[in-house]
Design a protein around this motif. Sequence first.
Motif, PDB file in Angstrom:
ATOM      1  N   UNK A 144       0.814  -1.211   0.000  1.00  0.00           N
ATOM      2  CA  UNK A 144       0.000   0.000   0.000  1.00  0.00           C
ATOM      3  C   UNK A 144       0.852   1.268   0.000  1.00  0.00           C
ATOM      4  N   UNK A 145       1.944   1.271   0.732  1.00  0.00           N
ATOM      5  CA  UNK A 145       2.796   2.467   0.794  1.00  0.00           C
ATOM      6  C   UNK A 145       3.386   2.796  -0.572  1.00  0.00           C
ATOM      7  N   UNK A 146       3.854   1.781  -1.276  1.00  0.00           N
ATOM      8  CA  UNK A 146       4.428   2.011  -2.608  1.00  0.00           C
ATOM      9  C   UNK A 146       3.363   2.497  -3.583  1.00  0.00           C
ATOM     10  N   UNK A 147       2.176   1.906  -3.524  1.00  0.00           N
ATOM     11  CA  UNK A 147       1.084   2.349  -4.393  1.00  0.00           C
ATOM     12  C   UNK A 147       0.662   3.773  -4.062  1.00  0.00           C
ATOM     13  N   UNK A 148       0.668   4.125  -2.785  1.00  0.00           N
ATOM     14  CA  UNK A 148       0.312   5.481  -2.368  1.00  0.00           C
ATOM     15  C   UNK A 148       1.290   6.490  -2.956  1.00  0.00           C
TER      16      UNK A 148
END
Length: 189
Positions: free
Chosen positions: A43-47
């Motif tokens: 999720x952090x990378x996609x964010x």
Amino acid sequence: MFGGWRRRVRSALDSRFAVLTAIAPARMPYLDMALLAGPGRNLAESAESFLAGPRQAVRAELDFYADHHGRVPAALAGLADALAVRRTILSTMESYHRIAVGPHWRRMRAHLDADRAHRGTILLDNGVDGLLAGLHPDIRWTPPTLHIATEYPCDSDVFLDGRGLRLVPSFFLRAPVVMYDRWIPPTAP
């Protein structure tokens, strides 16, 4: 099946979550947040990808949304041009995830991993034909065409032209959905 979960989640939401209705209205197509976030490992990378995404890609997705819904909702209006709007939407989605998905993620992930292992076994034992033939009652494989009956009212052909096909299981979709990046050209052979 999800009645109790829906009641608990709805009781935890306030007015700031209304933007989620703009992203995923009652009828498709939805604003394709997965496309805008890219294929992150977490999720952090996609964010980060969502925040840094090119303005033109966001504008094109909003135009596609408007073409099918008649307009872009006010809550999404600045998405292409204002980083603050992207941050607000991202923060709201992260809060929703903490409320709705996070508490159940371990069990959901175990189920998804089991499904993936099962599909892998089918692929190894029966090949691509066996895998595609048993995906879902609304998906029919007649080589070389995968026919997908979706809730989205359109009849169109998507030619992969070397782009590949990714199968993604979901807990929350009742019927298959086809997602593709309309702006990425096919890969050269």
